[in-house]
Motif scaffolding. Structure first.
Motif, short mmCIF file in Angstrom:
data_model
loop_
_atom_site.label_atom_id
_atom_site.label_comp_id
_atom_site.label_asym_id
_atom_site.label_seq_id
_atom_site.Cartn_x
_atom_site.Cartn_y
_atom_site.Cartn_z
N THR A 113 -24.64 -6.20 17.67
CA THR A 113 -23.19 -6.31 17.85
C THR A 113 -22.66 -5.32 18.88
O THR A 113 -21.78 -5.66 19.68
CB THR A 113 -22.48 -6.09 16.50
OG1 THR A 113 -22.97 -7.04 15.55
CG2 THR A 113 -20.97 -6.26 16.64
N ILE A 157 -16.27 -10.90 17.04
CA ILE A 157 -17.38 -10.00 16.70
C ILE A 157 -16.89 -8.73 16.03
O ILE A 157 -17.66 -8.08 15.32
CB ILE A 157 -18.25 -9.67 17.93
CG1 ILE A 157 -17.51 -8.78 18.92
CG2 ILE A 157 -18.77 -10.92 18.59
CD1 ILE A 157 -18.45 -8.19 19.97
N TYR A 184 -25.48 -10.91 20.37
CA TYR A 184 -24.87 -11.05 19.05
C TYR A 184 -25.76 -11.89 18.14
O TYR A 184 -25.90 -11.59 16.95
CB TYR A 184 -23.49 -11.69 19.18
CG TYR A 184 -22.72 -11.72 17.88
CD1 TYR A 184 -22.22 -10.55 17.32
CD2 TYR A 184 -22.48 -12.93 17.22
CE1 TYR A 184 -21.50 -10.59 16.13
CE2 TYR A 184 -21.78 -12.97 16.04
CZ TYR A 184 -21.29 -11.79 15.50
OH TYR A 184 -20.59 -11.83 14.31
#
Length: 256
Positions: A23, A58, A18
């Motif tokens: 991602t 996220i 990340y």
């Protein structure tokens, strides 16, 4: 025991990806950690709550549907953390902060009041845990200041950000990224109050801190410059606004 160790490795790996801006890979590793915990009887554990919290965070980067799924995960994580660690715990405070910021930025304005209430609770928990004179509490009050500002309640916003700034400067000195962020919030408040010169000073200090920490040619400096650009546009100082925009675009690689 071995499953928990492997889950921790997967979680750390996810955050590493990340941080690199990957991602999709991060989500894959968090999901693997979640599945591993589920398969090893850890459905109701603080480790599972952490994974749900991380996945929810996220998913802020995704589309509207993913953001809604992320909010549900953040809520599940908070419920689990309340049950296992208590309402007044670092885990619950983190979840309240994450939920509040999600509501603030991904509700389209429909849940601003709930965001303020959630972030208020987070700040109250932080003060109980660490006391008001602590960096974690300062961060909680900075988040609350931002929420008040987005609700156009600038007096409350100013009171909260001043609490935060005093603590941050005491602990980290005048040059820290936390202070740079607080100065951006404070500058936004001052701009809304039409205190343009004070806002300009706050934004310029934020840019200077970013330059000091990252170097003058880092893309993050470009992000700091956008606040100054917006101020000059509000002041109708078009030449200054264009000059700042040109530098910001170049630093962020969007000047093509």
């Amino acid at each position: 025991g071995q499953a928990l160790v492997l889950a921790r490795v997967l979680i750390n790996n996810a955050w590493r990806h990340y941080a690199w801006g990957e991602t999709g890979a991060a989500q894959k590793y968090f999901t693997q950690a979640r599945t591993l915990l589920e398969n090893n009887g850890q459905m109701n554990s603080l480790d599972m709550a952490e994974v749900l919290n991380d996945l929810g965070l996220i998913m802020d980067d995704g589309n509207e549907a993913e953001q809604a799924d992320g909010r549900r995960m953040l809520y599940k994580a908070w419920e689990l953390r309340r049950k296992l660690a208590g309402d007044v715990s670092p885990e619950s405070e983190e979840s309240l902060s994450n939920l509040g910021m999600n509501l603030l930025f991904h509700s389209g304005g429909s849940d601003f009041a709930l965001a303020v209430n959630t972030l208020t609770k987070a700040a109250e928990v932080a003060d109980k845990l660490w006391g008001p004179d602590h960096p974690e509490s300062a961060m909680a009050h900075a988040n609350l200041a931002l929420a008040y500002q987005m609700l156009d309640q600038s007096d409350q916003a100013e009171a909260e950000i001043k609490k935060s700034m005093a603590v941050t400067q005491k602990f980290f000195g005048p040059v820290s990224l936390d202070r740079a962020t607080e100065l951006q919030v404070y500058g936004t408040i001052l701009q809304a109050q039409e205190k343009y010169k004070d806002a300009e000073a706050a934004f310029k200090e934020s840019v200077a801190i970013s330059e000091s920490v990252y170097g003058p040619n880092h893309p993050f400096v470009g992000s700091a410059l956008t606040y100054l650009q917006g101020l000059y546009e509000a002041m109708h100082e078009d030449a200054k606004a264009q000059e700042v925009k040109a530098r910001a675009d170049k630093l962020r690689g969007t000047d093509l």
